[in-house]
Enzyme design. Structure first.
Site, PDB file in Angstrom:
ATOM      1  N   GLU A   1       0.777  -1.229   0.000  1.00  0.00           N
ATOM      2  CA  GLU A   1       0.000   0.000   0.000  1.00  0.00           C
ATOM      3  C   GLU A   1       0.821   1.298   0.000  1.00  0.00           C
ATOM      4  O   GLU A   1       0.755   2.096   0.944  1.00  0.00           O
ATOM      5  CB  GLU A   1      -0.979  -0.007   1.179  1.00  0.00           C
ATOM      6  CG  GLU A   1      -1.981  -1.140   1.053  1.00  0.00           C
ATOM      7  CD  GLU A   1      -2.924  -1.248   2.235  1.00  0.00           C
ATOM      8  OE1 GLU A   1      -2.666  -0.606   3.275  1.00  0.00           O
ATOM      9  OE2 GLU A   1      -3.918  -1.971   2.107  1.00  0.00           O
TER      10      GLU A   1
ATOM     11  N   GLU B   1      -5.960  -7.336  -1.862  1.00  0.00           N
ATOM     12  CA  GLU B   1      -6.775  -7.333  -0.648  1.00  0.00           C
ATOM     13  C   GLU B   1      -8.180  -6.878  -0.997  1.00  0.00           C
ATOM     14  O   GLU B   1      -8.362  -5.898  -1.731  1.00  0.00           O
ATOM     15  CB  GLU B   1      -6.196  -6.398   0.423  1.00  0.00           C
ATOM     16  CG  GLU B   1      -4.911  -6.877   1.063  1.00  0.00           C
ATOM     17  CD  GLU B   1      -4.455  -5.936   2.182  1.00  0.00           C
ATOM     18  OE1 GLU B   1      -5.280  -5.117   2.647  1.00  0.00           O
ATOM     19  OE2 GLU B   1      -3.279  -6.031   2.576  1.00  0.00           O
TER      20      GLU B   1
END
Length: 645
Positions: free
Chosen positions: A265, A386
Site C-alpha cells: 500500500e 486485498e
C-alpha cells in the site's frame, strides 16, 4: 440467490470442518492509516483503518449461522483441480472423503505472464485464489492464531475452502528477530523455538505439502506500523532490496513460493512515474524487481498501486493503477510483473463512488478505470491483493457481490483479506475460535472458489526424544496477540501439555534482515547483498517481586486501545512450590484469557495463581506465564506481590 447460497454453504462447511484458519488485516485509505494493528501509531487526521479487533463477536449482526455438518461416508475421490486450482462446483453432489497426504504435486510450478493473464509453463491460464494470514508483520513475528490452532489445521482449512495461495505478510524487522511470540507449544511443538525467518521456512514447507502457493508480502518495514513509502530512516531502500534478495535466494528452489509483493500500500507522497526518485514508486519497483529477478528469474513481481493518481484523484492506499498502463514497470526479465490494487467497501472509508446515485451499478466502471483495464485490454495481469468486509451493511453486501461478480467475469486473480478473525475492519473467513467458517462470507465467495475439496490436516510428527518434562528455563507457553481469545474467559484453554517442544532441524542457514547504515531513500549502483546483522528488540520495563525462593518479573508484551498482554517470568531457586502473583490495574475491566495461571479481578487488582503446567515450579526452573487484560489504561511497571504456596 438465497437458495444457491444455502446449498453452497453446506458443501463448503463439510469441506472446511477438517481444519482451521485465520485471516489478516485490511488495506488503507486516502490520507489515513492502513492495515494498522495493535502497536501502530495512527495519523491524527485520517480515516482510521485499524486492523485491530473491534468490540463484539466477529461477524455478529447479520452474519448467517454456520449450518450443521453431517459426516459423509462416500469414499469417492474428489475431481482433480483444474489449471486455475478450482475443483468443478457441484453443490448437489455428496461430499467426498478428505484429501490426505502430500499435495505438493498439485502446485502449478513457476508462473509467468502473457498479456493480461498469469500462465503456467505450458501456457495454461492460472488464477491465483489467495488469502492473507497476517501476524508476521506484527510484534508477534508469527501468524496470528497459532496460539489457538496448529499451522497444519489452518493450512488445511484454507485449502479446504478452495484457496490455492497464502499471502504471507511480514516486516523487515521480524526477519532479523531471534524469537517469535504467541505460538502454542502443544499445538505447534516444532515451531516454538524457531526464529521468525526459520518459522517462515516452516510455513513455506507446510504450505507446499497442502498444495498451496506462497506470496511473500513485505507489509511493513518495522512491526510497529505501515509506512507511506518503501523506505524509512531505519530501513533504507538498500535494506529493503537486500532483504528481498536474501528471500529470493532462500526460496529459489521452493516451488510453492511464486511471487513477491514488493511493498504494501504505497500512499501519501508516493507517485507513479513522476520522475522524483525519492517518491516515484514505479521506478522503485523496477529497482527492486530487477534485483529480485537477478537472484530468481522465475518469481512473479507483484507491484501495488498508489493512493494519489496523476489525474489528481485518490483511491485506496495501493489501489491506484490508472497511470500504469501508459507507464509500465519494465524489468530486465520480461513477463513477470503482476499489478495488485487493494479495494474495500464503504464501511472502511466513504469513497465518493459509494454516494453516487448509480451505486452499486457504477462499481465496474470505477474498477475498470482504476485497474481493471490492465487485464481487460490484455496489457498485464491483475491480482486484487486485498478485499474484504464484515458484510454487516447493505452497502457492503452490494459491494461484495459486485466485486465477486467482476473478478469472476474477468478472470482476475485475487487475495482475500483475511483468514484472521482479528481484523477489526473486515473480520476474517473464520470466527473468533479460528475454526468455524463465517458462513455468509464463505457462501459469497463460492462463485470464485467453488465448493472446495475437504483436506485433512497432516498428522503431527512425534518428538524425536519423546515426551518429557519441561526443561528448566524453558518458556513453552504461548503468548497470545492482543486480540480476543478463541475462548474468552476460559483460562488455560491454550496451554501446552507437559511434553517439551522438540526443536526441529534448522530449515536452512539463518540469514537475517534489518536496517543498515546509509541514506533511507533511493541508492545508486547495485544494491548490497551482504547478510545483515540482527537487530536488538526494544526491552520493556518490568515490575518485579520475590517471595522465599521465588522471584517474578512482570513485562508488557503488547498493548492497544482496549487492553494489553502481560507476561510474568517466575523463577524458583528453592524447593518445588506453587505460587500466586498480583498487580494493580485500576483501569482493568476483565481478564480475557490467561495461560499457565488462573486470574481474578477484584477492586482494581489482578490476582493470578499458577495453574495447569504452571501450577508448580521445580527447583531451578523459570516459567513464562501471561494474561490478556481488557483495560482502559495500561500499566507499565506495576508493583507485583508474589506469594509462595
Amino acid at each position: 440467490m438465497v437458495g444457491w447460497r444455502a446449498g453452497a454453504v453446506a458443501m463448503l462447511l463439510v469441506a472446511a470442518v477438517v481444519g482451521t484458519a485465520s485471516v489478516g488485516s485490511a488495506s488503507a485509505l486516502p490520507g489515513g492509516a492502513a492495515s494498522v494493528l495493535p502497536g501502530d501509531t495512527a495519523p491524527t487526521s485520517s480515516p482510521r483503518h485499524s486492523g485491530t479487533a473491534g468490540p463484539g463477536p466477529i461477524g455478529s449482526g447479520e452474519t448467517m449461522s454456520p449450518l450443521p455438518v453431517t459426516p459423509q461416508s462416500d469414499p469417492a475421490t474428489p475431481p482433480p483441480a483444474s489449471a486455475s486450482g478450482t475443483a468443478p462446483a457441484d453443490p448437489g453432489a455428496p461430499a467426498a472423503a478428505p484429501l490426505t497426504g502430500d499435495l505438493s504435486a498439485t502446485l502449478p510450478g513457476p508462473l509467468h505472464t502473457d498479456g493480461g493473464r498469469i500462465v503456467t509453463a505450458d501456457g495454461s491460464t492460472y488464477v491465483i485464489k489467495g488469502i492473507s494470514w497476517f501476524g508476521m508483520e506484527t510484534t508477534n513475528c508469527a501468524p496470528h492464531g497459532l496460539w489457538s490452532i496448529s499451522l497444519d489445521a489452518g493450512l488445511a482449512q484454507i485449502a479446504s475452502l478452495g484457496f490455492n495461495t497464502i499471502r504471507l505478510p511480514f516486516s523487515n524487522e521480524c526477519l532479523a528477530q531471534p524469537v517469535t511470540t504467541s505460538i502454542n507449544a502443544f499445538e505447534n511443538p516444532t515451531l516454538v523455538d524457531l526464529s521468525p525467518l526459520e518459522l517462515m521456512d516452516a510455513i513455506v514447507q507446510a504450505a507446499k505439502s497442502y498444495g498451496l502457493n506462497v506470496i511473500l508480502d513485505r507489509h511493513r518495514p518495522d512491526s510497529a506500523g505501515q509506512s507511506d513509502l518503501w523506505y524509512t530512516d531505519r530501513f533504507p531502500e538498500e535494506a529493503w532490496i537486500a532483504d528481498w534478495q536474501m528471500l529470493a535466494e532462500r526460496y529459489r528452489s521452493e516451488p510453492s513460493v511464486i511471487g513477491v509483493d514488493l511493498h504494501n500500500e504505497p500512499h501519501g507522497a508516493a507517485c507513479w512515474g513522476c520522475g522524483d526518485s525519492s517518491v516515484d514508486w514505479r521506478a522503485a519497483a523496477e529497482r527492486a524487481g530487477d534485483a529480485v529477478l537477478a537472484v530468481n528469474p522465475e518469481l512473479l513481481v507483484i507491484v501495488e498501486g498508489v493512493e494519489r493518481q496523476g489525474s489528481g484523484g485518490t483511491t485506496w492506499w495501493g489501489g491506484g493503477l490508472a497511470d500504469a498502463g501508459g507507464d509500465l514497470v519494465s524489468l530486465a526479465v520480461p513477463d513477470r510483473v503482476v499489478y495488485s490494487p487493494h479495494d474495500y467497501p464503504a464501511s472502511i472509508y466513504p469513497q465518493t463512488w459509494f454516494s453516487d446515485p448509480a451505486y452499486p451499478a457504477n462499481l465496474p466502471e470505477v474498477w475498470d478505470a482504476n485497474w481493471g483495464y490492465l487485464a481487460r485490454e490484455g496489457i498485464a495481469p491483475v491480482l486484487v491483493g486485498e478485499f474484504g468486509s464484515k458484510l454487516q451493511t447493505t452497502s457492503d453486501r452490494q459491494w461484495f457481490e459486485n466485486i465477486v461478480s467482476y473478478l469472476g467475469s474477468t478472470g482476475i486473480s485475487f487475495s482475500y483479506w483475511s483468514f484472521n478473525p482479528n481484523s477489526g475492519d473486515t473480520g476474517g473467513i473464520v470466527q473468533d475460535d479460528w475454526v468455524t467458517p463465517q458462513a455468509e462470507k464463505v457462501a459469497a465467495l463460492v462463485p470464485l472458489l467453488g465448493p472446495g475439496s475437504a483436506v485433512a490436516p497432516h498428522a503431527a510428527a512425534p518428538s524425536a526424544s519423546g515426551p518429557s518434562s519441561p526443561t528448566p528455563t524453558a518458556s513453552p507457553t504461548p503468548t497470545p496477540s492482543p486480540v480476543p481469545d478463541a475462548q474468552p474467559g476460559t483460562p488455560g484453554t491454550a496451554n501446552p501439555s507437559s511434553a517439551a517442544p522438540a526443536r526441529p532441524a534448522t530449515p536452512g542457514a539463518r540469514i537475517g534482515g534489518t536496517a543498515r547504515d546509509g541514506a533511507p531513500g533511493p541508492v545508486t549502483g547495485a544494491p548490497g547483498s551482504s547478510a545483515p546483522s540482527a537487530s536488538t528488540p526494544t526491552p520493556t520495563t518490568p515490575g518485579s517481586a520475590s517471595a522465599d525462593d521465588l522471584s517474578a518479573a512482570w513485562a508488557l508484551q503488547s498493548t492497544w486501545d482496549e487492553g494489553y498482554v502481560a507476561e510474568l517470568k517466575v523463577t524458583n531457586t528453592g524447593g518445588s512450590t506453587g505460587w500466586t502473583a498480583s498487580w494493580s490495574d485500576p483501569g482493568a475491566t476483565a481478564v480475557v484469557n490467561a495461560w499457565g495461571m488462573r486470574c481474578e479481578l477484584a477492586a482494581g487488582v489482578i490476582t493470578c495463581t499458577g495453574a495447569d503446567w504452571g501450577t508448580y515450579i521445580a527447583p531451578g526452573q523459570t516459567i513464562t506465564v501471561g494474561a490478556q487484560v481488557q483495560s482502559t489504561s495500561t500499566p507499565t511497571a506495576p508493583a507485583v506481590t508474589l506469594t509462595a504456596k
